[in-house]
Scaffold this motif. Sequence first.
Motif, PDB file in Angstrom:
ATOM      1  N   LEU A  68      -9.050  -3.698   2.883  1.00  0.00           N
ATOM      2  CA  LEU A  68     -10.217  -4.581   2.924  1.00  0.00           C
ATOM      3  C   LEU A  68      -9.867  -5.989   2.447  1.00  0.00           C
ATOM      4  O   LEU A  68     -10.397  -6.981   2.971  1.00  0.00           O
ATOM      5  CB  LEU A  68     -11.342  -3.996   2.068  1.00  0.00           C
ATOM      6  CG  LEU A  68     -12.049  -2.775   2.652  1.00  0.00           C
ATOM      7  CD1 LEU A  68     -13.030  -2.181   1.651  1.00  0.00           C
ATOM      8  CD2 LEU A  68     -12.782  -3.133   3.944  1.00  0.00           C
ATOM      9  N   THR A  69      -8.998  -6.088   1.464  1.00  0.00           N
ATOM     10  CA  THR A  69      -8.555  -7.412   1.001  1.00  0.00           C
ATOM     11  C   THR A  69      -7.907  -8.173   2.136  1.00  0.00           C
ATOM     12  O   THR A  69      -8.154  -9.377   2.333  1.00  0.00           O
ATOM     13  CB  THR A  69      -7.564  -7.268  -0.171  1.00  0.00           C
ATOM     14  OG1 THR A  69      -8.201  -6.603  -1.264  1.00  0.00           O
ATOM     15  CG2 THR A  69      -7.075  -8.636  -0.638  1.00  0.00           C
TER      16      THR A  69
ATOM     17  N   GLN B  38      -9.415  -9.058  -5.708  1.00  0.00           N
ATOM     18  CA  GLN B  38      -8.049  -9.385  -5.284  1.00  0.00           C
ATOM     19  C   GLN B  38      -8.030 -10.611  -4.374  1.00  0.00           C
ATOM     20  O   GLN B  38      -7.151 -11.475  -4.483  1.00  0.00           O
ATOM     21  CB  GLN B  38      -7.433  -8.170  -4.575  1.00  0.00           C
ATOM     22  CG  GLN B  38      -7.129  -7.027  -5.529  1.00  0.00           C
ATOM     23  CD  GLN B  38      -6.804  -5.707  -4.851  1.00  0.00           C
ATOM     24  OE1 GLN B  38      -6.413  -4.744  -5.494  1.00  0.00           O
ATOM     25  NE2 GLN B  38      -6.966  -5.632  -3.537  1.00  0.00           N
TER      26      GLN B  38
ATOM     27  N   ILE C 278     -14.315   0.238  -4.547  1.00  0.00           N
ATOM     28  CA  ILE C 278     -13.373  -0.202  -3.503  1.00  0.00           C
ATOM     29  C   ILE C 278     -13.658  -1.648  -3.106  1.00  0.00           C
ATOM     30  O   ILE C 278     -12.749  -2.483  -3.030  1.00  0.00           O
ATOM     31  CB  ILE C 278     -13.472   0.723  -2.283  1.00  0.00           C
ATOM     32  CG1 ILE C 278     -13.003   2.139  -2.650  1.00  0.00           C
ATOM     33  CG2 ILE C 278     -12.645   0.187  -1.117  1.00  0.00           C
ATOM     34  CD1 ILE C 278     -13.264   3.173  -1.570  1.00  0.00           C
ATOM     35  N   LEU C 279     -14.933  -1.966  -2.858  1.00  0.00           N
ATOM     36  CA  LEU C 279     -15.294  -3.320  -2.444  1.00  0.00           C
ATOM     37  C   LEU C 279     -15.035  -4.333  -3.552  1.00  0.00           C
ATOM     38  O   LEU C 279     -14.561  -5.450  -3.293  1.00  0.00           O
ATOM     39  CB  LEU C 279     -16.767  -3.359  -2.031  1.00  0.00           C
ATOM     40  CG  LEU C 279     -17.141  -2.552  -0.788  1.00  0.00           C
ATOM     41  CD1 LEU C 279     -18.653  -2.566  -0.579  1.00  0.00           C
ATOM     42  CD2 LEU C 279     -16.437  -3.105   0.453  1.00  0.00           C
TER      43      LEU C 279
ATOM     44  N   VAL D 270      -9.056   4.395  -3.503  1.00  0.00           N
ATOM     45  CA  VAL D 270      -9.533   3.082  -3.936  1.00  0.00           C
ATOM     46  C   VAL D 270      -8.452   2.027  -3.746  1.00  0.00           C
ATOM     47  O   VAL D 270      -8.716   0.930  -3.243  1.00  0.00           O
ATOM     48  CB  VAL D 270      -9.996   3.136  -5.405  1.00  0.00           C
ATOM     49  CG1 VAL D 270     -10.233   1.730  -5.947  1.00  0.00           C
ATOM     50  CG2 VAL D 270     -11.274   3.955  -5.530  1.00  0.00           C
ATOM     51  N   ALA D 271      -7.219   2.364  -4.141  1.00  0.00           N
ATOM     52  CA  ALA D 271      -6.135   1.387  -4.054  1.00  0.00           C
ATOM     53  C   ALA D 271      -5.827   1.003  -2.605  1.00  0.00           C
ATOM     54  O   ALA D 271      -5.759  -0.184  -2.265  1.00  0.00           O
ATOM     55  CB  ALA D 271      -4.879   1.949  -4.727  1.00  0.00           C
TER      56      ALA D 271
ATOM     57  N   SER E   4      -8.885  -0.623  -0.783  1.00  0.00           N
ATOM     58  CA  SER E   4      -9.091  -1.965  -1.328  1.00  0.00           C
ATOM     59  C   SER E   4      -8.080  -2.946  -0.757  1.00  0.00           C
ATOM     60  O   SER E   4      -8.426  -4.087  -0.422  1.00  0.00           O
ATOM     61  CB  SER E   4      -8.985  -1.941  -2.858  1.00  0.00           C
ATOM     62  OG  SER E   4     -10.029  -1.192  -3.425  1.00  0.00           O
ATOM     63  N   ASN E   5      -6.841  -2.501  -0.629  1.00  0.00           N
ATOM     64  CA  ASN E   5      -5.806  -3.374  -0.055  1.00  0.00           C
ATOM     65  C   ASN E   5      -6.113  -3.731   1.395  1.00  0.00           C
ATOM     66  O   ASN E   5      -5.985  -4.887   1.808  1.00  0.00           O
ATOM     67  CB  ASN E   5      -4.441  -2.696  -0.151  1.00  0.00           C
ATOM     68  CG  ASN E   5      -3.890  -2.684  -1.562  1.00  0.00           C
ATOM     69  OD1 ASN E   5      -4.518  -3.210  -2.480  1.00  0.00           O
ATOM     70  ND2 ASN E   5      -2.730  -2.097  -1.741  1.00  0.00           N
TER      71      ASN E   5
ATOM     72  N   SER F 258       0.803  -1.220   0.000  1.00  0.00           N
ATOM     73  CA  SER F 258       0.000   0.000   0.000  1.00  0.00           C
ATOM     74  C   SER F 258       0.835   1.269   0.000  1.00  0.00           C
ATOM     75  O   SER F 258       0.424   2.301  -0.546  1.00  0.00           O
ATOM     76  CB  SER F 258      -0.943   0.008   1.214  1.00  0.00           C
ATOM     77  OG  SER F 258      -1.793  -1.120   1.205  1.00  0.00           O
TER      78      SER F 258
ATOM     79  N   ASN G 171     -12.795  -4.170  -5.970  1.00  0.00           N
ATOM     80  CA  ASN G 171     -11.348  -4.406  -6.055  1.00  0.00           C
ATOM     81  C   ASN G 171     -10.891  -5.348  -4.951  1.00  0.00           C
ATOM     82  O   ASN G 171     -10.092  -6.262  -5.186  1.00  0.00           O
ATOM     83  CB  ASN G 171     -10.590  -3.078  -5.950  1.00  0.00           C
ATOM     84  CG  ASN G 171     -10.459  -2.384  -7.283  1.00  0.00           C
ATOM     85  OD1 ASN G 171     -10.878  -2.894  -8.311  1.00  0.00           O
ATOM     86  ND2 ASN G 171      -9.909  -1.188  -7.269  1.00  0.00           N
ATOM     87  N   ALA G 172     -11.381  -5.105  -3.736  1.00  0.00           N
ATOM     88  CA  ALA G 172     -10.969  -5.929  -2.596  1.00  0.00           C
ATOM     89  C   ALA G 172     -11.379  -7.388  -2.784  1.00  0.00           C
ATOM     90  O   ALA G 172     -10.575  -8.308  -2.583  1.00  0.00           O
ATOM     91  CB  ALA G 172     -11.563  -5.365  -1.304  1.00  0.00           C
TER      92      ALA G 172
END
Length: 316
Positions: free
Chosen positions: A92-93, A196, A189-190, A85-86, A89-90, A58, A192-193
Motif C-alpha cells: 500500500l505504501t 511510511q 495496515i493503513l 501487516v508488514a 503495508s509495504n 517485503s 503503517n502504509a
Amino acid sequence: MWLERITSYLLRHRYRAVALTFVVTFIPWIGILGILIAALVTLCKGVVEGAIFTLAASLPYVIVFLFSGNDPSAFPLVLWAIMGVAVLSNVLTWIFAVMLRRQTSWSVILQIAALVGVLVVSIIHLVYPDVVTWWGTQLQAYYAHAQAVTAALKNTATTAATSATASDAQLEMINATKQYATGSMVVGILFNAILQLIIARWWQSAVFTPGSLRRELHGIRLSQTAGILFILSLVLSYLGNTVVLDIMPILYALFAAAGLSLIHYLFGLMRSPTSWFWLALLYMTLIFAMPTSVMLVALLAVIDIWLDLRKRFRKV
C-alpha cells in the motif's frame, strides 16, 4: 549534507541500493528503512523502480515468517498478523507513493485508503458472516497460549480465584475487542502504509523541496460525501449494526487524521516561540484521554468540512 549524499547514492546505484534495501529489512529496529528507501525511489523514479525496491523490502518478512513457523512458542495468528501487516503495508505504501508522485493530494489519498478499508471489512463480513465469532475464538486461544507461556516461564501456579478473575476480565475484553477486530487490523495496515509514506515524503522534500511536506499535510480537508457517510455510520453504529461497528475504527482514523491536520495548521499560525510546547501538551492530553479525544478530533474534522476553518483563522 549527509542526507543528500545518501539519497544521491541510492538513486544512482540501483543494484547496490536494492541489495541494501533487502539486507537492512532483516535488521531489528531499523528494518523499516527498507520500505522507506523503496517509497523514496517510487516518489523520485516511478512505478517500476519502486516496485522492485518494494519487493526487496517485503521478501524478508516472508522469509522470517517461514522460518518462525517452526518455533513451538509462536502463536500462528500473531505470526500471520505480523507478516500480513508488514507486507500489505509495504504494498500500500508503494501504491500511495505512486499516487502522490502523480500529484494526488493527501486528502484524496487518505479518503481512498479509508474507502479501500471499508470495502475490505464489508466484503469480509459478507463472505464470512461469523467473523466476529471467529475473532472471539482466536483471541481466546491467544490469551490461553500467552498464559501458558507466561506460567511456564515463571514456573508458578496461580490460585483458582486469581485464574477465575483473570478469565472473567479477559472474556470481557475479548467480547469488546472482537466487534472491532477486523477494522482495527485494517487500520493497522493503513496506518503503517500512510506513516511510511509520510516519512519517505519528508525524506524527499528535505532533499529536494524543503518545507513542502508541511504545507501538504496542513491542508488535509475531507469531502462533504465523507462527512455525510461518517455521520450516517455513527447512527448505524449506535443502533448496533455489526458491520458498521467494525468499520468505525477506519472512519475514526480518517477523520482524526484530518482533525490533526487542522490542529497543526492552527498551531502553525502562532508566532509564539512556545507553540511547540502547547502542541506537545495537547498531544499528551489527547493520548491520555483516548478514545474520547479521538472522537473530539474527528468531530473537529467534520465541522471543518462545512465551515472551512482555515479560511476563518488566518493569523493567531
